[in-house]
Scaffold this motif. Sequence first.
Motif, mmCIF file in Angstrom:
data_model
loop_
_atom_site.group_PDB
_atom_site.id
_atom_site.type_symbol
_atom_site.label_atom_id
_atom_site.label_comp_id
_atom_site.label_asym_id
_atom_site.label_seq_id
_atom_site.Cartn_x
_atom_site.Cartn_y
_atom_site.Cartn_z
ATOM 1 N N ARG A 201 0.829 -1.210 0.000
ATOM 2 C CA ARG A 201 0.000 0.000 0.000
ATOM 3 C C ARG A 201 0.865 1.263 0.000
ATOM 4 O O ARG A 201 0.605 2.208 -0.746
ATOM 5 N N VAL A 202 1.879 1.280 0.859
ATOM 6 C CA VAL A 202 2.741 2.463 0.950
ATOM 7 C C VAL A 202 3.501 2.670 -0.358
ATOM 8 O O VAL A 202 3.586 3.788 -0.879
ATOM 9 N N TYR A 203 4.056 1.587 -0.896
ATOM 10 C CA TYR A 203 4.816 1.696 -2.146
ATOM 11 C C TYR A 203 3.928 2.192 -3.286
ATOM 12 O O TYR A 203 4.314 3.078 -4.064
ATOM 13 N N ASN A 204 2.720 1.648 -3.404
ATOM 14 C CA ASN A 204 1.797 2.076 -4.460
ATOM 15 C C ASN A 204 1.404 3.538 -4.287
ATOM 16 O O ASN A 204 1.267 4.273 -5.273
ATOM 17 N N LEU A 205 1.221 3.964 -3.035
ATOM 18 C CA LEU A 205 0.887 5.367 -2.783
ATOM 19 C C LEU A 205 2.020 6.284 -3.249
ATOM 20 O O LEU A 205 1.783 7.280 -3.943
ATOM 21 N N LEU A 206 3.247 5.950 -2.875
ATOM 22 C CA LEU A 206 4.387 6.800 -3.213
ATOM 23 C C LEU A 206 4.600 6.870 -4.719
ATOM 24 O O LEU A 206 4.844 7.949 -5.269
#
Length: 617
Positions: A112-117
């Motif tokens: 989730r964090v990687y996709n957001l960034l």
Amino acid sequence: MFRLYASAYRIRPGFLDKASATTRPSSLRFNSTTQNAPGRPSRARRLGKGLAYSATGIVGIWFLDKQFNASSITRNARTIWTCAMIALDYKMNFTHAKSDQIPALHERVANRVYNLLTTNGGLYIKIGQAIANNAALLPRPMQEKFAKLFDDAPQVPYEVVRKVFVSEFGRPPAGPDGVFEIFEEKAVASASVAQVHRAKLNSPDGNGAWVAVKIQKPDVSKQVEWDLGAFRIVMWTYENYLFDMPVYFVVDFVSDHLRRELDFELEAENARRTAEFVAKEPRLADRVYIPKVYPEYTTKKVMVAEWIEGVRLSDRAGIMRLMGEEETDLDLSPTTSRTPPAPPLPSKPLKGGVAAIMNTMVELFSAQIFSWGWVHCDPHPGNVIIRPHPSRPRYPQLVLIDHGLYVRVSDEFRRQYATLWKGLMTVDVDVIKGVASEWGIGTPDLFASATLLRPVTFSYKDDPEAARQAEEFSKMDQYERSVQMKERLKNFLQDTDKMPKELVFIGRNMRIVQGNNQLYGSPVNRIRITGYWASRSLTRSPDLSLSGRLQEYARYLTFVLATWAIDVAFFASKLRRWVRIRMGLKGEGFEDELERTMRGFAKDNFGVEISDTAFTG
């Protein structure tokens, strides 16, 4: 008859209807209200119209946000939603009963964090890189995801670049009235916040210099305050309501420096100041070069600097050929996708080998921290170029570029940090604990390990309770270790008001420098070189009295003796690597050995698995 009475008394139409309504049973009144009056739309139709109006409004806001606000509201909404889902996931699934599912939980959160960034891009990539270089104690899935977070992005079209030039200079990049004689429309590199083009300065004789033109992408200036605002809200919420972890204390410091990185006039000034420091340092003046900046062509959104031909440190195969080194067991693929093609190599290899390059690099960044107090915070291998020395073409020269992110540290911090390093090198536990106490850090062994990037464990002989806790920790399950780890990190950041915020960027610098050395099989003893500059800075402090200076020289001799042990370990590691390579096996450099022992230390003492890429530059 009734009509006659009504007309005789001139009763108003509807009067009796109202009167009868007051005497009608309540059940009848209720039923009558549920029936739709003639011509009145049904509830379903009213709901449908409301949804249609809402959808139209949302689409309108999205369109206006995209056209005029660089999708800043949409990006913030995506951030808030993602962080809410992460928080909810942890609240529901981070329990003792679901201990065996915690690795899967970390995997979901990392994705989730990687996709957001990567979806938001821009400044989010910069924030993600800061996390990536401080991620050694995060769950393993996050370490692996952040290791893939490269600062590259598609270039904006030339027409957008042209509009930036017209806005900044009142004329286009090239053409009859252009800023440059030649401007290559295709960017040679494109990152999250800017892209670089090659151009040639105007000159009456046609011999104008070739330059690198760095242009800020227009959307970034519209997004920055929205992005930093979302960053602030998320950090505050996580600290105060969700995870009870001290993370908010660095928000102002980090936000201020990220804003400064977007001001190219400040970047030009940073480059000029760094060039002055280099020129005054005899050990580096001839080995390091900072490209010349052209202030007359520089604005807050455009910067022009001297074009440098050379091989990026991220191009391992190119560097090995340039220095005439054997292509041993190293992975010679480029470290990032943003490594541009290397220029033609000289006919003969440069002298000194890869060790000469690494020695210069470690000395440069050690001088910045301990002597100048002026630290380049993004020494990524893509920001280091190696070229033949202009006046001594058989020797290498290191060129440092991308001067957007610097941190200025005080003389007091430099003294304390140098004292810490000297204490680490001489195994002076009292000195290490003293500096940790001054900085509000409650776990000096963890602090020492994070500083050296190698395991440091203080003796438990005088503390049976600590020894007992360490033994119990090794027997805990995933949930219990995670809870214990949280408590240890809270103890680590015991007093955030005392902790120097500069450590966020200093730690980033140190980790990337270690990774750069590791890329080439650890040709130099990074710890010894860094320790030398730390000890050297203490003996040269201008505030010392004669007796104080003599004491520092005495301590320096103790330091020199202590470094012999480190040298023995380093050369033993080099010998082991040489033997393994000759046997056809994969060699392991000094930094690799340190990383391996650091992974074991983190797993045994903190329940954290450090990935192979945690310290990669």
